[in-house]
Scaffold this motif. Structure first.
Motif, short mmCIF file in Angstrom:
data_model
loop_
_atom_site.label_atom_id
_atom_site.label_comp_id
_atom_site.label_asym_id
_atom_site.label_seq_id
_atom_site.Cartn_x
_atom_site.Cartn_y
_atom_site.Cartn_z
N GLU A 1 0.55 -1.08 -0.10
CA GLU A 1 -0.58 0.05 0.31
C GLU A 1 0.93 1.00 0.13
O GLU A 1 0.69 2.56 0.43
N ASN A 2 2.02 1.50 0.26
CA ASN A 2 3.04 2.23 0.34
C ASN A 2 2.97 3.52 -1.23
O ASN A 2 3.08 2.19 -2.00
N GLN A 3 2.46 4.26 -0.99
CA GLN A 3 3.09 5.21 -2.24
C GLN A 3 4.60 5.74 -2.34
O GLN A 3 5.02 6.19 -3.31
N GLY A 4 4.78 5.61 -1.16
CA GLY A 4 6.52 6.41 -1.26
C GLY A 4 6.61 7.55 -0.44
O GLY A 4 7.10 8.01 0.32
N PHE A 5 6.52 8.42 -1.98
CA PHE A 5 6.30 10.17 -1.32
C PHE A 5 5.28 10.42 -1.12
O PHE A 5 4.05 10.23 -1.96
N TYR A 6 5.13 11.09 0.11
CA TYR A 6 4.16 11.80 0.91
C TYR A 6 4.20 13.68 0.71
O TYR A 6 4.98 13.65 2.02
N PRO A 7 3.73 14.71 0.41
CA PRO A 7 4.22 16.01 0.62
C PRO A 7 3.69 16.35 1.54
O PRO A 7 2.84 15.85 2.14
N THR A 8 3.36 17.60 1.77
CA THR A 8 3.14 18.26 3.10
C THR A 8 1.68 17.87 3.01
O THR A 8 1.23 18.22 3.96
N ASP A 9 0.88 18.26 2.17
CA ASP A 9 -0.31 18.56 2.16
C ASP A 9 -0.72 17.38 1.42
O ASP A 9 -2.04 16.59 1.46
#
Length: 297
Positions: free
Chosen positions: A108-116
């Motif tokens: 399930e991990n998308q890898g990249f999670y920006p601040t928003d």
């Protein structure tokens, strides 16, 4: 108000966890971490200042201050500073003997999670609290573990809520056992590895399958379903990682390194290494320092 509970014997609960190499660091333009993978472990990296390029598998992300990267177990990754003069980050590696959780992250991990991103907003405050505890009370083991398990709990809750691909826990555990058997093909001594010809004689995957009491086909399928790569590619990734590590952290000759990871002659190793890194082993050794390979396991 009294509540009556049914008589139930709940299963034992045990967890083994290790927080590996948590640290803050500032690096300069041109810094390269080096492509590598982790098994039974995932990485969390929060950029504190500057911009770096995060390479997860075949995808690249420009990670700015406040952006969060989560690297799944078995995921090839690299971090580079291409444009910013300096980048500061906080990173930690979490080793936990929970195959189901690790597989959930992998699925399930998308890898990249920006601040928003919702997960960023949930996790980053806990990550910063953990960082503060490391600075202020590094000997407070229980406080650190409490913060770490809180991060894991929030991460699991988020990923379970969107999960529709989760495989049975048995498959996760079996895949982990297969991965460990592949790793055991590497014999370690004096902090180095030797991939012996005996280990690669015949069909090594057949040997692993027989040891685990399953068919070769089932062994291959379960491993690929769990990690997204076939066992043979995983072995090749381990060889690549160890070769790069030895080139920049040891004084062994290139011929010796080639032999240690299972190549009979240095020419074959050099051709394979060039396909991995885009340069020969000698050039790679010259252009990299041991500082770039501070954490590969």
């Amino acid at each position: 108000m009294n509540t009556t509970y049914p008589e139930i014997m709940f299963p034992h609960i045990r967890s083994e966890i290790c927080l590996f190499a948590p640290h803050t660091r500032t690096v300069d333009k041109g810094w390269i971490c080096g492509r590598h993978v982790h098994h039974m472990m995932f990485e969390v990296l929060l950029v504190l200042d500057g911009v770096q390029t995060a390479i997860l598998g075949a995808s690249e992300y420009e990670q700015q201050a406040g952006d969060l990267i989560i690297v799944s177990p078995m995921q090839p990754h690299d971090f580079q500073v291409r444009q910013a003069e300096k980048v500061s980050f906080f990173t930690l590696h979490i080793h936990i003997e929970e195959p189901g959780l690790l597989h959930l992250i992998g699925a399930e991990n998308q890898g990249f999670y920006p601040t928003d991103h919702p997960l960023n907003k949930t996790l980053v405050p806990y990550i910063r609290n953990l960082m503060d505890t490391l600075f202020e009370r590094p000997d407070s083991k229980m406080s650190l573990l409490r913060g770490l398990y809180t991060i894991l709990d929030e991460l699991q809750n988020y990923m379970v809520s969107g999960s529709n691909r989760f495989h049975p826990a048995y498959h996760s555990e079996l895949s982990s056992r297969i991965a460990r058997e592949i790793q055991s093909l590497f014999l370690r001594s004096d902090d180095a590895i030797t991939l012996t010809e005996d280990n690669l004689t015949g069909d090594w995957l057949e040997g692993i399958a027989r040891k685990l009491g399953i068919s070769r086909r089932h062994c291959h399928r379960i491993f690929r379903e769990t990690y997204g790569i076939p066992p043979q590619k995983y072995l090749m990734m381990l060889k690549q990682q160890e070769a790069m590590h030895m080139l920049v952290t040891s004084n062994d000759s290139i011929e010796r390194i080639a032999h240690r990871i299972g190549y009979e002659n240095v020419q074959s190793f050099s051709r394979q290494f060039t396909s991995w890194a885009g340069c020969t082993p000698g050039v790679f050794r010259k252009n990299n320092s041991s500082e770039s390979f501070e954490f590969k396991n």
